[in-house]
Design a protein around this motif. Structure first.
Motif, PDB file in Angstrom:
ATOM      1  N   VAL A 154     -11.572  56.649  14.259  1.00 42.19           N
ATOM      2  CA  VAL A 154     -10.478  55.703  14.485  1.00 42.19           C
ATOM      3  C   VAL A 154     -10.613  55.065  15.866  1.00 42.19           C
ATOM      4  N   VAL A 160      -8.866  48.656  11.494  1.00 43.68           N
ATOM      5  CA  VAL A 160      -8.590  49.790  10.611  1.00 43.68           C
ATOM      6  C   VAL A 160      -7.802  49.268   9.414  1.00 43.68           C
ATOM      7  N   THR A 162      -5.992  50.392   6.015  1.00 44.30           N
ATOM      8  CA  THR A 162      -5.480  51.531   5.261  1.00 44.30           C
ATOM      9  C   THR A 162      -5.125  51.092   3.845  1.00 44.30           C
ATOM     10  N   ASP A 167       1.209  57.378   6.847  1.00 39.80           N
ATOM     11  CA  ASP A 167       1.113  57.465   8.311  1.00 39.80           C
ATOM     12  C   ASP A 167       0.000  58.398   8.760  1.00 39.80           C
ATOM     13  N   CYS A 169      -3.063  57.827   9.461  1.00 37.28           N
ATOM     14  CA  CYS A 169      -4.008  57.275  10.434  1.00 37.28           C
ATOM     15  C   CYS A 169      -3.331  57.096  11.785  1.00 37.28           C
ATOM     16  N   ILE A 171      -2.406  55.641  15.436  1.00 42.39           N
ATOM     17  CA  ILE A 171      -2.312  54.269  15.929  1.00 42.39           C
ATOM     18  C   ILE A 171      -2.707  54.233  17.401  1.00 42.39           C
ATOM     19  N   LYS A 175      -6.224  47.766  18.753  1.00 42.88           N
ATOM     20  CA  LYS A 175      -6.925  47.707  17.479  1.00 42.88           C
ATOM     21  C   LYS A 175      -6.131  46.884  16.471  1.00 42.88           C
ATOM     22  N   ARG A 176      -6.831  46.317  15.543  1.00 45.17           N
ATOM     23  CA  ARG A 176      -6.190  45.549  14.472  1.00 45.17           C
ATOM     24  C   ARG A 176      -5.981  46.470  13.278  1.00 45.17           C
ATOM     25  N   TYR A 177      -4.752  46.574  12.824  1.00 45.43           N
ATOM     26  CA  TYR A 177      -4.420  47.408  11.672  1.00 45.43           C
ATOM     27  C   TYR A 177      -3.913  46.542  10.522  1.00 45.43           C
ATOM     28  N   GLU A 178      -4.377  46.834   9.322  1.00 44.04           N
ATOM     29  CA  GLU A 178      -3.883  46.177   8.119  1.00 44.04           C
ATOM     30  C   GLU A 178      -3.697  47.234   7.038  1.00 44.04           C
ATOM     31  N   ASP A 179      -2.732  47.008   6.157  1.00 50.34           N
ATOM     32  CA  ASP A 179      -2.575  47.870   4.999  1.00 50.34           C
ATOM     33  C   ASP A 179      -2.753  47.026   3.746  1.00 50.34           C
TER      34      ASP A 179
END
Length: 213
Positions: A154, A160, A162, A167, A169, A171, A175-179
């Protein structure tokens, strides 16, 4: 000679793990101390062993898993080059959606993006329907295996993605997070697995154009 562990010529799993640690210590010489490498090897073996029912290939998988974790750790600490965007796909079992996404992005990126995948509760193996429908595109998952989610991969990721893992993963800032909301192909029919694959493929292609214009 075959030992009680089923490993030809070896007295115990520790023997082969120490051999793996020695090989990786040489590979990461000047990056990590041998003690750090050995700890990662034994931790990786234990983590993979929690979901493995057949352990014949566990040492080889441990070598790959520990090596990738050490690479990720070195990248996150600036000890190895971070030349291309790093993308991590995470789902629950790392046996379907995240494996398809990682394989498709790797296939389309052709080295312009580095890809990893992991699961918050990894399965024993990749779902057969997933392997089948990916093979229809010429993408071979034969060498892939479900991997547990670890902090080092990570930290190394720039993006990242998902897929239904809640929850699990951690944070980290920057970083760029998308679900991505996607159906689970675990018990899908071949037709449904193809539909999921094609939806993932479209999302992956869009992501690639953003990462590598």
């Amino acid at each position: 000679m075959t030992s009680s562990t089923g490993m030809p010529g070896l007295l115990s799993p520790d023997h082969v793990l120490h051999t793996i640690a020695d090989e990786l210590a040489a590979r990461f010489a000047g990056v990590f101390a041998a003690e750090t490498v050995e700890r990662y090897v034994f931790e990786s073996y234990a983590a993979l062993g929690r979901s493995a029912k057949v352990t014949a290939h566990l040492p080889a998988l441990t070598s790959r898993f520990a090596g990738d974790r050490l690479t990720a750790l070195a990248q996150s600490k600036g000890r190895l080059p971070h030349d291309v965007p790093e993308v991590l796909f995470v789902c629950v079992q790392n046996a379907g959606r995240s494996q398809m996404a990682a394989a498709l992005l790797h296939h389309h990126a052709q080295g312009r993006v580095h890809v990893r995948s992991a699961g918050s509760a990894p399965a024993e193996r990749i779902h057969p329907a997933v392997t089948e429908v990916m093979g229809e595109l010429g993408v071979d998952l034969a060498r892939e295996f479900p991997k547990p989610l670890t902090d080092d991969v990570v930290r190394a990721a720039d993006v990242v993605i998902t897929m239904g893992c809640g929850d699990a993963c951690p944070i980290y800032p920057g970083k760029r997070y998308e679900d991505w909301s996607l159906a689970d192909p675990a018990d899908a029919s071949p037709a449904e697995a193809r539909r999921i694959r094609d939806e993932i493929d479209a999302r992956v292609r869009a992501l690639l154009t953003q990462l590598v214009p």
